[in-house]
Design a protein around this motif. Sequence first.
Motif, PDB file in Angstrom:
ATOM      1  N   LEU A 109     -56.537  18.822  82.036  1.00  0.00           N
ATOM      2  CA  LEU A 109     -56.372  19.637  83.235  1.00  0.00           C
ATOM      3  C   LEU A 109     -56.907  18.904  84.462  1.00  0.00           C
ATOM      4  O   LEU A 109     -56.248  18.836  85.506  1.00  0.00           O
ATOM      5  N   VAL A 110     -58.096  18.337  84.339  1.00  0.00           N
ATOM      6  CA  VAL A 110     -58.707  17.606  85.462  1.00  0.00           C
ATOM      7  C   VAL A 110     -57.886  16.384  85.828  1.00  0.00           C
ATOM      8  O   VAL A 110     -57.741  16.039  87.011  1.00  0.00           O
ATOM      9  N   ALA A 111     -57.312  15.723  84.826  1.00  0.00           N
ATOM     10  CA  ALA A 111     -56.553  14.496  85.065  1.00  0.00           C
ATOM     11  C   ALA A 111     -55.303  14.732  85.890  1.00  0.00           C
ATOM     12  O   ALA A 111     -54.707  13.768  86.401  1.00  0.00           O
ATOM     13  N   ARG A 112     -54.891  15.977  86.079  1.00  0.00           N
ATOM     14  CA  ARG A 112     -53.696  16.250  86.887  1.00  0.00           C
ATOM     15  C   ARG A 112     -53.953  16.060  88.378  1.00  0.00           C
ATOM     16  O   ARG A 112     -53.018  16.060  89.179  1.00  0.00           O
ATOM     17  N   ARG A 113     -55.230  15.976  88.787  1.00  0.00           N
ATOM     18  CA  ARG A 113     -55.605  15.663  90.167  1.00  0.00           C
ATOM     19  C   ARG A 113     -55.087  16.674  91.194  1.00  0.00           C
ATOM     20  O   ARG A 113     -54.774  16.324  92.322  1.00  0.00           O
ATOM     21  N   LYS A 114     -55.008  17.923  90.806  1.00  0.00           N
ATOM     22  CA  LYS A 114     -54.487  18.941  91.719  1.00  0.00           C
ATOM     23  C   LYS A 114     -55.532  19.991  92.083  1.00  0.00           C
ATOM     24  O   LYS A 114     -55.248  20.905  92.829  1.00  0.00           O
ATOM     25  N   PHE A 115     -56.731  19.855  91.543  1.00  0.00           N
ATOM     26  CA  PHE A 115     -57.660  20.971  91.644  1.00  0.00           C
ATOM     27  C   PHE A 115     -58.956  20.619  92.353  1.00  0.00           C
ATOM     28  O   PHE A 115     -59.922  21.365  92.296  1.00  0.00           O
ATOM     29  N   GLY A 116     -58.999  19.467  92.999  1.00  0.00           N
ATOM     30  CA  GLY A 116     -60.176  19.088  93.764  1.00  0.00           C
ATOM     31  C   GLY A 116     -61.404  18.804  92.933  1.00  0.00           C
ATOM     32  O   GLY A 116     -62.520  18.839  93.437  1.00  0.00           O
ATOM     33  N   LEU A 117     -61.224  18.515  91.649  1.00  0.00           N
ATOM     34  CA  LEU A 117     -62.348  18.240  90.758  1.00  0.00           C
ATOM     35  C   LEU A 117     -62.619  16.743  90.698  1.00  0.00           C
ATOM     36  O   LEU A 117     -61.701  15.927  90.806  1.00  0.00           O
ATOM     37  N   ASP A 118     -63.867  16.386  90.515  1.00  0.00           N
ATOM     38  CA  ASP A 118     -64.268  14.985  90.437  1.00  0.00           C
ATOM     39  C   ASP A 118     -63.670  14.343  89.190  1.00  0.00           C
ATOM     40  O   ASP A 118     -63.850  14.829  88.072  1.00  0.00           O
ATOM     41  N   GLN A 119     -62.954  13.230  89.372  1.00  0.00           N
ATOM     42  CA  GLN A 119     -62.297  12.574  88.254  1.00  0.00           C
ATOM     43  C   GLN A 119     -63.282  12.001  87.238  1.00  0.00           C
ATOM     44  O   GLN A 119     -62.907  11.724  86.099  1.00  0.00           O
ATOM     45  N   THR A 120     -64.528  11.800  87.655  1.00  0.00           N
ATOM     46  CA  THR A 120     -65.515  11.311  86.686  1.00  0.00           C
ATOM     47  C   THR A 120     -65.791  12.342  85.593  1.00  0.00           C
ATOM     48  O   THR A 120     -66.362  12.006  84.551  1.00  0.00           O
ATOM     49  N   LEU A 121     -65.373  13.586  85.826  1.00  0.00           N
ATOM     50  CA  LEU A 121     -65.512  14.606  84.785  1.00  0.00           C
ATOM     51  C   LEU A 121     -64.752  14.212  83.526  1.00  0.00           C
ATOM     52  O   LEU A 121     -65.183  14.513  82.408  1.00  0.00           O
ATOM     53  N   THR A 122     -63.601  13.551  83.700  1.00  0.00           N
ATOM     54  CA  THR A 122     -62.828  13.143  82.528  1.00  0.00           C
ATOM     55  C   THR A 122     -63.562  12.072  81.734  1.00  0.00           C
ATOM     56  O   THR A 122     -63.474  12.024  80.506  1.00  0.00           O
ATOM     57  N   ASP A 123     -64.287  11.181  82.444  1.00  0.00           N
ATOM     58  CA  ASP A 123     -65.075  10.157  81.748  1.00  0.00           C
ATOM     59  C   ASP A 123     -66.188  10.814  80.934  1.00  0.00           C
ATOM     60  O   ASP A 123     -66.400  10.487  79.765  1.00  0.00           O
ATOM     61  N   ALA A 124     -66.905  11.737  81.568  1.00  0.00           N
ATOM     62  CA  ALA A 124     -67.974  12.450  80.867  1.00  0.00           C
ATOM     63  C   ALA A 124     -67.403  13.273  79.712  1.00  0.00           C
ATOM     64  O   ALA A 124     -67.996  13.343  78.625  1.00  0.00           O
TER      65      ALA A 124
END
Length: 268
Positions: free
Chosen positions: A222-237
Amino acid sequence: MTSRFRRLLLTTTAGTLLLMLVGLYTAYKGAGLTCEQRWPLCDGWMGLFPANLVSFIEWSHRLLAMLVGFALLGVLYLAWRRQDDRRVKWAVTAAVVLLPSQIILGALTVTEFTALITAAHFFTASLILLCLTAACVWTVEPPSVGGLRTLAILAAVAVPFHLALDGSLFAVPVSVLTGYYALSFLLWGALVAGALWAHGHGLPRARLLFALGSAVTWFDMLVARRKFGLDQTLTDAGAVVVLVLIAGAIWTLSKRSKTGGLAATRAD
């Protein structure tokens, strides 16, 4: 349960996954914008045929959605007529019940295309795939505890690729992002299957670890879609968390295998 039903269910589930990947590719290319307010028509001759490559992508997604929808109705019919497992019946029924809302959300992603609508579209599609995956799992013989551990090891091997392909570490083309989702959904499905099979073996700790791993994997997508203003480092964590959870499942299953082996030796 007939082999015909099992084949159709597996094919429909694979088709649903393919449909989701084509839909993600369509969204990344902005192909739905070729139709905009003309939905359900588009920009070709009389609004019925693709005018260019971009609208062809959008039409291909629609055609595949229609085929998968009819296949899903066929699976529903056979589920209630040709097999006895109530879990499978209700899982397929739930997928079909979700289908109309998914069609409506699909239309809204073309006419509105907001972050909330695209998130809802992705969420509903994931629920449909989850229902079908669970139905597939319940139609096959569950693996042994050792087989379940092998599944967890293979899932652990996939996690670094899940991390590397998401585009948070370096820029990747759309085709690679689609590959990321293909791999990630397979990882997610394996963890869902692991949770269901662990439940069947009476392994609550392994079941919890598999279930949490599948939930975090889905959130990463969901985060990887880059549409929700979430920090992409969340996917790494998130990938690190998934790896830790899978490692815990492997350790738990290894302990269970050793315990089972000792019990068998003493019984002899």
